[in-house]
Design an enzyme around this catalytic site. Structure first.
Site, short mmCIF file in Angstrom:
data_model
loop_
_atom_site.label_atom_id
_atom_site.label_comp_id
_atom_site.label_asym_id
_atom_site.label_seq_id
_atom_site.Cartn_x
_atom_site.Cartn_y
_atom_site.Cartn_z
N SER A 122 0.65 -1.09 0.02
CA SER A 122 0.06 -0.21 -0.28
C SER A 122 0.88 1.45 0.13
O SER A 122 1.29 1.54 0.61
CB SER A 122 -0.79 0.14 1.16
OG SER A 122 -1.57 1.33 1.26
N LYS A 132 -13.27 -5.24 2.05
CA LYS A 132 -13.99 -4.61 1.20
C LYS A 132 -15.21 -4.84 1.99
O LYS A 132 -16.23 -4.40 1.72
CB LYS A 132 -13.60 -4.11 -0.03
CG LYS A 132 -12.56 -3.40 -0.68
CD LYS A 132 -12.38 -2.96 -1.61
CE LYS A 132 -11.52 -1.75 -1.62
NZ LYS A 132 -10.82 -1.22 -2.90
N ALA A 187 -15.11 -9.02 -13.83
CA ALA A 187 -16.98 -9.06 -13.19
C ALA A 187 -16.64 -9.30 -11.66
O ALA A 187 -17.36 -9.60 -11.55
CB ALA A 187 -17.74 -10.11 -13.47
N GLY A 188 -15.24 -8.77 -10.82
CA GLY A 188 -15.18 -8.73 -10.01
C GLY A 188 -15.55 -7.48 -8.87
O GLY A 188 -16.28 -6.93 -9.93
N GLY A 189 -14.43 -7.36 -7.79
CA GLY A 189 -14.57 -6.37 -7.12
C GLY A 189 -15.00 -4.84 -7.42
O GLY A 189 -16.01 -3.76 -7.66
N GLY A 246 -4.43 4.12 -14.20
CA GLY A 246 -5.12 3.41 -12.42
C GLY A 246 -4.56 4.51 -11.59
O GLY A 246 -5.51 4.61 -10.12
P1 NDP Z 1 -10.36 -9.43 -8.33
O1 NDP Z 1 -10.43 -10.57 -8.36
O2 NDP Z 1 -12.13 -9.16 -7.99
O3 NDP Z 1 -11.52 -9.53 -9.77
C1 NDP Z 1 -10.43 -9.82 -10.99
C2 NDP Z 1 -11.04 -9.99 -12.22
O4 NDP Z 1 -10.45 -10.07 -13.07
C3 NDP Z 1 -11.82 -11.27 -12.33
O5 NDP Z 1 -13.14 -10.68 -13.54
C4 NDP Z 1 -11.47 -11.99 -13.17
O6 NDP Z 1 -12.17 -12.91 -14.05
C5 NDP Z 1 -10.18 -10.88 -14.35
N1 NDP Z 1 -9.49 -11.94 -14.30
C6 NDP Z 1 -8.15 -12.74 -13.65
N2 NDP Z 1 -7.31 -12.56 -13.80
C7 NDP Z 1 -7.34 -12.81 -15.46
C8 NDP Z 1 -6.36 -12.86 -16.91
N3 NDP Z 1 -5.39 -13.83 -16.65
N4 NDP Z 1 -7.14 -12.69 -17.51
C9 NDP Z 1 -8.43 -12.08 -17.90
N5 NDP Z 1 -9.28 -11.60 -16.74
C10 NDP Z 1 -8.60 -11.62 -15.65
O7 NDP Z 1 -10.41 -7.86 -8.15
P2 NDP Z 1 -10.25 -5.92 -7.79
O8 NDP Z 1 -11.96 -6.25 -9.13
O9 NDP Z 1 -10.51 -6.21 -6.96
O10 NDP Z 1 -9.39 -5.69 -8.74
C11 NDP Z 1 -9.32 -5.77 -10.22
C12 NDP Z 1 -8.40 -5.08 -10.37
O11 NDP Z 1 -8.50 -3.82 -10.37
C13 NDP Z 1 -6.76 -4.94 -10.33
O12 NDP Z 1 -6.39 -4.97 -11.04
C14 NDP Z 1 -6.68 -4.01 -8.70
O13 NDP Z 1 -5.09 -3.83 -8.65
C15 NDP Z 1 -7.47 -2.82 -10.02
N6 NDP Z 1 -8.07 -1.61 -8.98
C16 NDP Z 1 -7.38 -0.32 -9.19
C17 NDP Z 1 -7.74 0.52 -7.99
C18 NDP Z 1 -7.22 1.93 -8.62
O14 NDP Z 1 -8.01 2.63 -7.36
N7 NDP Z 1 -6.89 1.85 -9.58
C19 NDP Z 1 -8.94 0.53 -7.07
C20 NDP Z 1 -9.40 -1.10 -7.41
C21 NDP Z 1 -9.26 -2.55 -8.45
P3 NDP Z 1 -12.21 -14.13 -13.67
O15 NDP Z 1 -14.46 -13.83 -13.82
O16 NDP Z 1 -12.33 -14.66 -15.02
O17 NDP Z 1 -11.92 -14.58 -12.74
#
Ligand code: NDP
Length: 304
Positions: free
Chosen positions: A33, A90, A152-154, A268
């Site tokens: 962080s 979160k 489709a994550g958080g 980002g």
């Molecule tokens: P999650 O683990 O909740 O979700 C990850 C997502 O990425 C899912 O949709 C997953 O798909 C997909 N994914 C992971 N690996 C791959 C791959 N190799 N190819 C294609 N899709 C992939 O993570 P978060 O949603 O919390 O975070 C996502 C990103 O956003 C991170 O990189 C994080 O650092 C960034 N972020 C940046 C912020 C900022 O302030 N700039 C704030 C919050 C997040 P699947 O469903 O298929 O597993």
């Protein structure tokens, strides 16, 4: 990261004696962080014009998920003014706080807590950060724009809710795992109202995708150098711009492809700054020096 930003633990709260106004980010792990230098730079600047902020400090704590309820209680008892939450807290924090901002409920995740007499009040400033960053770096508002959202994550869920709450023109969501995409689409459907909402397989972009869309990468594909592209931008109708939530590395393969195609593109970092600035505004009730936060992050990032 400097030695001025030690990593604290739950045990440190038992002997906590900091006499000023404390803020903190909590996560597990937390060593990545860079929020403390960002917030402390802002607080130093705010203290120059308002002595109230002279004794405000922002700390970082490594708190395991099973310790979260006890930790939240102790942070509250010690009078911490506010907390930021990062992975994995979160979502689970929502079950351990006194109240939640109405606009946040559909997201089901909080990243900012404010100390109130009744307990912790939860907010989510990630969506605000995304909207401000897209406007600042690409001059593209979420309102009125067609959006192609990857993931489709958080983070994707927060972004999708923000896009819908700000009345985007349409929302197209692509995700590697179809089942996760379908779950998200079902959760979003009641919020979408008249806004067209569609899902698609990122390896098979549909022919009727809109041109001039804002493409937002909310997947973690790009964090590692050999990650695949989350989508092939050349296979989409020409977008208006590309926003990648990833900031470390500063240029993902997706951003490199966007620039090669001559598309406006941004990473980002600005989202990180604006979500942090909004949190500090909530805690302090004062204007926040966004440029000081940006400058501090640029210094802190190479060491992170
Ligand atoms: P999650 O683990 O909740 O979700 C990850 C997502 O990425 C899912 O949709 C997953 O798909 C997909 N994914 C992971 N690996 C791959 C791959 N190799 N190819 C294609 N899709 C992939 O993570 P978060 O949603 O919390 O975070 C996502 C990103 O956003 C991170 O990189 C994080 O650092 C960034 N972020 C940046 C912020 C900022 O302030 N700039 C704030 C919050 C997040 P699947 O469903 O298929 O597993």
């Amino acid at each position: 990261m400097t030695s001025a930003d030690p990593i604290h633990t739950l045990a440190d709260l038992d002997t906590w004696t900091f006499p000023g106004t404390a803020l903190a980010v909590i996560g597990h792990p937390i060593k990545h962080s860079i929020s403390p230098p960002m917030h402390n730079a802002a607080l130093a600047r705010m203290a120059e014009r308002d002595p109230r902020f002279k004794n405000w400090r922002y700390f970082r704590f490594d708190i395991a998920p099973e310790d979260l309820p006890a930790a939240l209680k102790k942070f509250h008892e010690h009078g911490f003014k506010g907390l930021n939450l990062t992975v994995p807290h979160k979502v689970i924090a929502c079950d351990h706080i006194a109240g939640i901002d109405a606009r946040v409920r559909p997201i089901g995740a909080v990243n900012t807590l404010m100390n109130t007499a009744a307990g912790w009040q939860g907010y989510n400033t990630d969506g605000f950060g995304l909207a401000a960053a897209s406007h600042e770096t690409l001059n593209i508002p979420l309102a009125g724009s067609p959006i192609v959202l990857l993931g489709a994550g958080g983070a994707a869920r927060g972004a999708a809710v923000e896009c819908l709450q700000r009345d985007c023109a349409s929302l197209w969501i692509a995700n590697r795992t179809r089942a996760n995409l379908d779950t998200l689409l079902a959760q979003l459907a009641p919020l979408a109202g008249p806004i067209p909402l569609h899902g698609f397989d990122p390896s098979l972009p549909p022919a009727d995708l809109p041109s001039g869309a804002l493409v937002i990468n909310a997947t973690s594909a790009g964090l590692k150098p050999d990650d695949p592209l989350p989508v092939d931008l050349a296979a989409l109708p020409r977008p208006r711009g590309v926003y990648d939530m990833i900031y470390n590395p500063p240029e993902t393969r997706l951003l490199a492809q966007a620039r090669a195609l001559g598309l406006p593109a941004a990473n980002g970092l600005s989202m990180l700054v604006h979500q942090g600035a909004r949190a500090l505004e909530i805690w302090s009730g004062a204007a926040v020096p966004v440029e000081a936060m940006h400058a501090a992050l640029k210094t802190a990032l190479p060491a992170a």
